[in-house]
Design a protein around this motif. Structure first.
Motif, PDB file in Angstrom:
ATOM      1  N   THR A   1       0.823  -1.221   0.000  1.00 56.23           N
ATOM      2  CA  THR A   1       0.000   0.000   0.000  1.00 56.23           C
ATOM      3  C   THR A   1       0.848   1.257   0.000  1.00 56.23           C
ATOM      4  OG1 THR A   1      -0.159  -0.152   2.409  1.00 56.23           O
ATOM      5  CG2 THR A   1      -1.972  -1.125   1.121  1.00 56.23           C
ATOM      6  N   ASP A   2       2.071   1.186   0.555  1.00 59.05           N
ATOM      7  CA  ASP A   2       2.937   2.365   0.587  1.00 59.05           C
ATOM      8  C   ASP A   2       3.605   2.644  -0.756  1.00 59.05           C
ATOM      9  OD1 ASP A   2       2.295   2.705   3.215  1.00 59.05           O
ATOM     10  OD2 ASP A   2       4.103   1.695   3.984  1.00 59.05           O
ATOM     11  N   ARG A   3       3.548   1.699  -1.707  1.00 59.31           N
ATOM     12  CA  ARG A   3       4.212   1.888  -2.987  1.00 59.31           C
ATOM     13  C   ARG A   3       3.310   2.677  -3.930  1.00 59.31           C
ATOM     14  NH1 ARG A   3       8.813   1.778  -1.500  1.00 59.31           N
ATOM     15  NH2 ARG A   3       7.789   1.864   0.529  1.00 59.31           N
ATOM     16  N   THR A   4       3.981   3.385  -4.857  1.00 61.59           N
ATOM     17  CA  THR A   4       3.240   4.082  -5.910  1.00 61.59           C
ATOM     18  C   THR A   4       2.852   3.101  -7.010  1.00 61.59           C
ATOM     19  OG1 THR A   4       5.281   4.644  -7.060  1.00 61.59           O
ATOM     20  CG2 THR A   4       4.497   6.215  -5.401  1.00 61.59           C
ATOM     21  N   MET A   5       2.046   3.571  -7.950  1.00 61.18           N
ATOM     22  CA  MET A   5       1.574   2.694  -9.015  1.00 61.18           C
ATOM     23  C   MET A   5       2.727   2.192  -9.891  1.00 61.18           C
ATOM     24  SD  MET A   5      -0.835   1.086 -10.377  1.00 61.18           S
ATOM     25  CE  MET A   5      -2.233   1.836  -9.513  1.00 61.18           C
ATOM     26  N   SER A   6       3.672   3.087 -10.193  1.00 62.48           N
ATOM     27  CA  SER A   6       4.810   2.659 -11.015  1.00 62.48           C
ATOM     28  C   SER A   6       5.666   1.635 -10.298  1.00 62.48           C
ATOM     29  CB  SER A   6       5.659   3.885 -11.397  1.00 62.48           C
ATOM     30  OG  SER A   6       6.154   4.528 -10.234  1.00 62.48           O
ATOM     31  N   GLN A   7       5.843   1.822  -8.973  1.00 61.22           N
ATOM     32  CA  GLN A   7       6.622   0.849  -8.212  1.00 61.22           C
ATOM     33  C   GLN A   7       5.900  -0.484  -8.138  1.00 61.22           C
ATOM     34  OE1 GLN A   7       7.336   2.795  -4.473  1.00 61.22           O
ATOM     35  NE2 GLN A   7       9.129   3.932  -5.240  1.00 61.22           N
TER      36      GLN A   7
ATOM     37  N   LEU B   1       3.822  -1.721 -10.410  1.00 62.62           N
ATOM     38  CA  LEU B   1       3.975  -2.391 -11.708  1.00 62.62           C
ATOM     39  C   LEU B   1       5.365  -2.970 -11.883  1.00 62.62           C
ATOM     40  CD1 LEU B   1       2.090   0.142 -14.021  1.00 62.62           C
ATOM     41  CD2 LEU B   1       1.269  -2.079 -13.223  1.00 62.62           C
ATOM     42  N   LEU B   2       6.365  -2.220 -11.426  1.00 63.47           N
ATOM     43  CA  LEU B   2       7.739  -2.701 -11.551  1.00 63.47           C
ATOM     44  C   LEU B   2       7.965  -3.945 -10.713  1.00 63.47           C
ATOM     45  CD1 LEU B   2      10.517  -2.186 -12.774  1.00 63.47           C
ATOM     46  CD2 LEU B   2      11.040  -0.729 -10.826  1.00 63.47           C
ATOM     47  N   ILE B   3       7.472  -3.924  -9.480  1.00 59.37           N
ATOM     48  CA  ILE B   3       7.653  -5.082  -8.598  1.00 59.37           C
ATOM     49  C   ILE B   3       6.881  -6.289  -9.128  1.00 59.37           C
ATOM     50  CG2 ILE B   3       7.201  -5.952  -6.272  1.00 59.37           C
ATOM     51  CD1 ILE B   3       7.708  -3.091  -5.260  1.00 59.37           C
ATOM     52  N   ALA B   4       5.667  -6.058  -9.628  1.00 59.63           N
ATOM     53  CA  ALA B   4       4.879  -7.160 -10.163  1.00 59.63           C
ATOM     54  C   ALA B   4       5.539  -7.762 -11.399  1.00 59.63           C
ATOM     55  CB  ALA B   4       3.467  -6.671 -10.502  1.00 59.63           C
ATOM     56  N   GLY B   5       6.040  -6.901 -12.296  1.00 54.17           N
ATOM     57  CA  GLY B   5       6.734  -7.415 -13.479  1.00 54.17           C
ATOM     58  C   GLY B   5       7.975  -8.195 -13.122  1.00 54.17           C
ATOM     59  N   LEU B   6       8.719  -7.675 -12.135  1.00 57.84           N
ATOM     60  CA  LEU B   6       9.917  -8.389 -11.702  1.00 57.84           C
ATOM     61  C   LEU B   6       9.578  -9.738 -11.105  1.00 57.84           C
ATOM     62  CD1 LEU B   6      12.979  -8.300 -11.351  1.00 57.84           C
ATOM     63  CD2 LEU B   6      12.621  -7.219  -9.127  1.00 57.84           C
TER      64      LEU B   6
ATOM     65  N   VAL C   1      14.660  -1.075  -8.511  1.00 56.29           N
ATOM     66  CA  VAL C   1      14.007  -2.182  -7.811  1.00 56.29           C
ATOM     67  C   VAL C   1      14.735  -2.517  -6.523  1.00 56.29           C
ATOM     68  CG1 VAL C   1      13.407  -4.619  -7.989  1.00 56.29           C
ATOM     69  CG2 VAL C   1      13.019  -3.107  -9.920  1.00 56.29           C
ATOM     70  N   ILE C   2      16.057  -2.579  -6.589  1.00 54.82           N
ATOM     71  CA  ILE C   2      16.833  -2.905  -5.390  1.00 54.82           C
ATOM     72  C   ILE C   2      16.677  -1.822  -4.332  1.00 54.82           C
ATOM     73  CG2 ILE C   2      19.176  -3.264  -4.530  1.00 54.82           C
ATOM     74  CD1 ILE C   2      19.842  -4.584  -7.176  1.00 54.82           C
ATOM     75  N   MET C   3      16.699  -0.545  -4.765  1.00 56.54           N
ATOM     76  CA  MET C   3      16.523   0.544  -3.795  1.00 56.54           C
ATOM     77  C   MET C   3      15.133   0.518  -3.183  1.00 56.54           C
ATOM     78  SD  MET C   3      19.421   1.968  -3.660  1.00 56.54           S
ATOM     79  CE  MET C   3      18.973   3.400  -2.693  1.00 56.54           C
ATOM     80  N   ALA C   4      14.116   0.184  -3.978  1.00 51.73           N
ATOM     81  CA  ALA C   4      12.761   0.112  -3.445  1.00 51.73           C
ATOM     82  C   ALA C   4      12.603  -1.015  -2.441  1.00 51.73           C
ATOM     83  CB  ALA C   4      11.763  -0.056  -4.576  1.00 51.73           C
ATOM     84  N   LEU C   5      13.356  -2.093  -2.637  1.00 50.14           N
ATOM     85  CA  LEU C   5      13.289  -3.197  -1.699  1.00 50.14           C
ATOM     86  C   LEU C   5      14.140  -2.984  -0.461  1.00 50.14           C
ATOM     87  CD1 LEU C   5      13.422  -6.200  -4.216  1.00 50.14           C
ATOM     88  CD2 LEU C   5      11.411  -5.289  -3.049  1.00 50.14           C
ATOM     89  N   ILE C   6      15.199  -2.215  -0.582  1.00 48.26           N
ATOM     90  CA  ILE C   6      16.131  -2.034   0.536  1.00 48.26           C
ATOM     91  C   ILE C   6      15.659  -0.941   1.486  1.00 48.26           C
ATOM     92  CG2 ILE C   6      18.459  -1.253   1.107  1.00 48.26           C
ATOM     93  CD1 ILE C   6      19.463  -2.791  -1.272  1.00 48.26           C
ATOM     94  N   ARG C   7      15.050   0.135   0.980  1.00 48.00           N
ATOM     95  CA  ARG C   7      14.698   1.267   1.833  1.00 48.00           C
ATOM     96  C   ARG C   7      13.776   0.895   2.990  1.00 48.00           C
ATOM     97  NH1 ARG C   7      13.707   5.956  -2.774  1.00 48.00           N
ATOM     98  NH2 ARG C   7      15.945   6.337  -3.212  1.00 48.00           N
ATOM     99  N   PRO C   8      12.684   0.135   2.772  1.00 45.97           N
ATOM    100  CA  PRO C   8      11.857  -0.224   3.947  1.00 45.97           C
ATOM    101  C   PRO C   8      12.620  -1.025   4.987  1.00 45.97           C
ATOM    102  CG  PRO C   8      10.676  -0.619   1.907  1.00 45.97           C
ATOM    103  CD  PRO C   8      12.077  -0.316   1.534  1.00 45.97           C
ATOM    104  N   ARG C   9      13.487  -1.928   4.545  1.00 45.31           N
ATOM    105  CA  ARG C   9      14.252  -2.705   5.521  1.00 45.31           C
ATOM    106  C   ARG C   9      15.200  -1.811   6.307  1.00 45.31           C
ATOM    107  NH1 ARG C   9      15.936  -8.036   1.931  1.00 45.31           N
ATOM    108  NH2 ARG C   9      13.778  -8.715   1.450  1.00 45.31           N
ATOM    109  N   VAL C  10      15.826  -0.843   5.632  1.00 45.70           N
ATOM    110  CA  VAL C  10      16.743   0.075   6.337  1.00 45.70           C
ATOM    111  C   VAL C  10      15.992   0.902   7.354  1.00 45.70           C
ATOM    112  CG1 VAL C  10      18.309   2.004   6.028  1.00 45.70           C
ATOM    113  CG2 VAL C  10      18.356   0.103   4.421  1.00 45.70           C
ATOM    114  N   ALA C  11      14.780   1.366   6.972  1.00 41.73           N
ATOM    115  CA  ALA C  11      13.990   2.167   7.919  1.00 41.73           C
ATOM    116  C   ALA C  11      13.593   1.345   9.127  1.00 41.73           C
ATOM    117  CB  ALA C  11      12.752   2.719   7.223  1.00 41.73           C
TER     118      ALA C  11
END
Length: 531
Positions: A17-23, A25-30, A457-467
């Protein structure tokens, strides 16, 4: 549902829910790409490894092997238009031995395996036809093993044997070859095929064999039909070989002296292909030797009495009176046979003897750059250089003035040299571009993929874990340190807020300067609302 599962799903829901629409789509495609790649990798790993069982098969052999594999319920794959059969790697050697043991490889056509099944009641005519078919098939299989030949057809004519020699008809053969691509057979290879067929068929002579290709071009014709043409072709090939050899010798001799591509040599050799046999007999009278001698001698001696007057009828032999004569003779004969020195010579003149040689050579001059005009100036070669070149050529080709040989050397300009060849430079640049362009483009595409796709993609996956890790670390710190970190966070948030306000203020002032009337009207509305 266990608590940790509920907590995990809640975290996943919050992250989504915290991700934007583009993120999203990117995560789903990946995720879909990873799943498809994993499935393909599983399928590829479980796919059996096929190896070649037999290759370069004829259709007849491939059909028999496929029928055997289908009967054994073995997996197989066909390749190269059915000429190659592949089976699982763990079964390739066992099946290869089985195919060889069952004798499924015969080659194209019908061979002597036609006699493996004996049929009772066959006539001599059928046996003769089967033997001829088998012999044709075996010869075709053998000839097809040549590297330049893909397919062969052999037709034999084997007449019945006759009791009388004068009525016997000799056998004949015709061979049709299908060559690979634009390949050609040289004379030795064609002669080898002719010798093979002539020695394999009883009573067959090479003059009764013809060889052609699928395009109808004759590769070998009987000598009786075109013997003169065959010899003429051989003469032309030999003549061209002699001339080419001498031309190459002249080019190699003069090339280093006058420069590359500055010599043109042509040779015309007049050869004598007539066949001559000379017989000589010479006699040496001075070298006579006595071979035999016959000698005979004869001598005679005698006396005779001659009386005068008339003879007396009553004479009784007493009281002889008269004259006496004496005769002596000697005869001698001698016969001597002499052996004269005799010399016999039988001289066979070689075929292709050189009768006359004509050589023509063109030599380029020298080019020098004029310092004033900057252009190339042509300088012809001197008479001494031409004479020296002529002497070298005479020694190289074996010049003989008695034979009537002639050598002509001319100095002619070949044109100004191209110092800067634009075509060659452009060709070199294109070659380097073709060699280095593709790897360079591949590297650029990989770099852009890493920067534009993988990195976000890697930055989007790493940022929540870092926070989350920072929050957990702050919760585990003592109170003073945690307050200091929170104050730092508050200060940073305050700075961000003030920065945003300052930006808004600047934007408002800019808008008021550009649209003063609207700004005054907006202030009046604000004052009216506050009142």
């Amino acid at each position: 549902m266990p608590p940790f599962v509920t907590e995990y799903f809640s975290k996943m829901h919050g992250f989504w829910t915290d991700r934007t629409m583009s993120q999203r789509l990117l995560i789903a495609g990946l995720a879909v790409s990873v799943i498809i790649s994993f499935a393909l990798m599983i399928f590829w790993m479980n796919k059996p490894d096929y190896k070649v069982l037999m290759s370069n098969l004829y259709p007849e052999d491939a059909s028999r092997i496929v029928a055997m594999l289908q009967g054994e319920k073995e997996d197989y794959v066909l390749g190269e238009n059915g000429r190659t059969i592949m089976v699982p790697a763990d079964r390739v050697y066992e099946l290869r031995l089985k195919v060889a043991g069952e004798g499924n490889l015969h080659g194209q056509g019908i061979g002597f395996e036609i006699f493996d099944e004996v049929q009772i009641g066959q006539t001599d005519f059928v046996q003769h036809i089967n033997y001829q078919r088998a012999l044709q098939g075996e010869l075709a299989r053998t000839i097809s093993e040549f590297p330049q030949i893909t397919k062969t057809r052999v037709h034999l004519v084997i007449p019945q044997k006759s009791l009388f020699i004068e009525d016997q008809i000799p056998p004949s053969a015709s061979i049709v070859l299908q060559l690979k691509g634009e390949g050609k057979l040289d004379g030795n290879e064609v002669q080898g095929i002719v010798n093979l067929v002539s020695m394999a068929v009883e009573g067959l002579e090479p003059k009764h064999i013809t060889v052609t290709d699928m395009k109808g071009r004759p590769l070998y014709t009987p000598e009786d039909d075109t013997a003169g043409l065959a010899i003429s072709n051989t003469q032309l090939e030999y003549k061209a070989g002699v001339e080419t050899k001498m031309e190459r010798r002249i080019m190699e001799l003069l090339g280093p002296a006058v420069g590359p591509e500055k010599v043109i040599a042509r040779v015309n050799a007049d050869l004598d292909f007539s066949q001559k046999t000379i017989r000589k007999e010479s006699f040496d009278p001075d070298g006579a030797v006595v071979r035999s001698e016959t000698r005979s001698e004869e001598s005679t001696a005698g006396a005779a009495s001659l009386a005068g007057g008339e003879p007396d009828a009553n004479f009784r032999g007493d009281g002889f009176s008269g004259t006496r004569t004496t005769q002596d003779s000697t005869r001698e004969s001698r016969t001597t046979n002499f052996e004269i020195n005799k010399q016999e010579e039988n001289i066979i003149a070689p075929v292709g003897e050189l009768k006359r040689l004509s050589v023509a050579v063109i030599v380029d001059g020298t080019w020098k750059r004029d310092e004033e005009s900057g252009e190339s100036v042509y300088t012809p070669r001197s008479a001494e250089e031409i004479e020296r070149i002529k002497t070298l050529i005479s020694s190289a080709v074996g010049f003989d003035s008695i034979r009537g040989d002639s050598i002509e050397v001319s100095n002619i300009s070949f044109g100004a040299p191209d110092l800067y060849d634009a075509d060659s430079l452009m060709r070199t640049m294109l070659e380097y571009a073709q060699r280095l362009g593709k790897p360079f483009l591949n590297g650029v595409l990989i770099f852009l993929f890493l920067i534009l796709v993988v990195r976000p993609v890697i930055m989007a996956l790493i940022r929540p874990r870092v926070a989350e890790q920072e929050i957990e670390e702050m919760a585990g710190l003592p109170g003073a340190e945690r307050l200091a970190l929170e104050e730092d966070d508050v200060d940073e948030e305050a700075m961000d807020t003030s920065r945003r306000l300052e930006n808004a203020k600047n934007n408002a002032m800019q808008l008021s300067d550009e649209n003063l009337d609207q700004a005054v009207h907006l202030l009046k509305n604000w004052l009216t609302q506050e009142a």
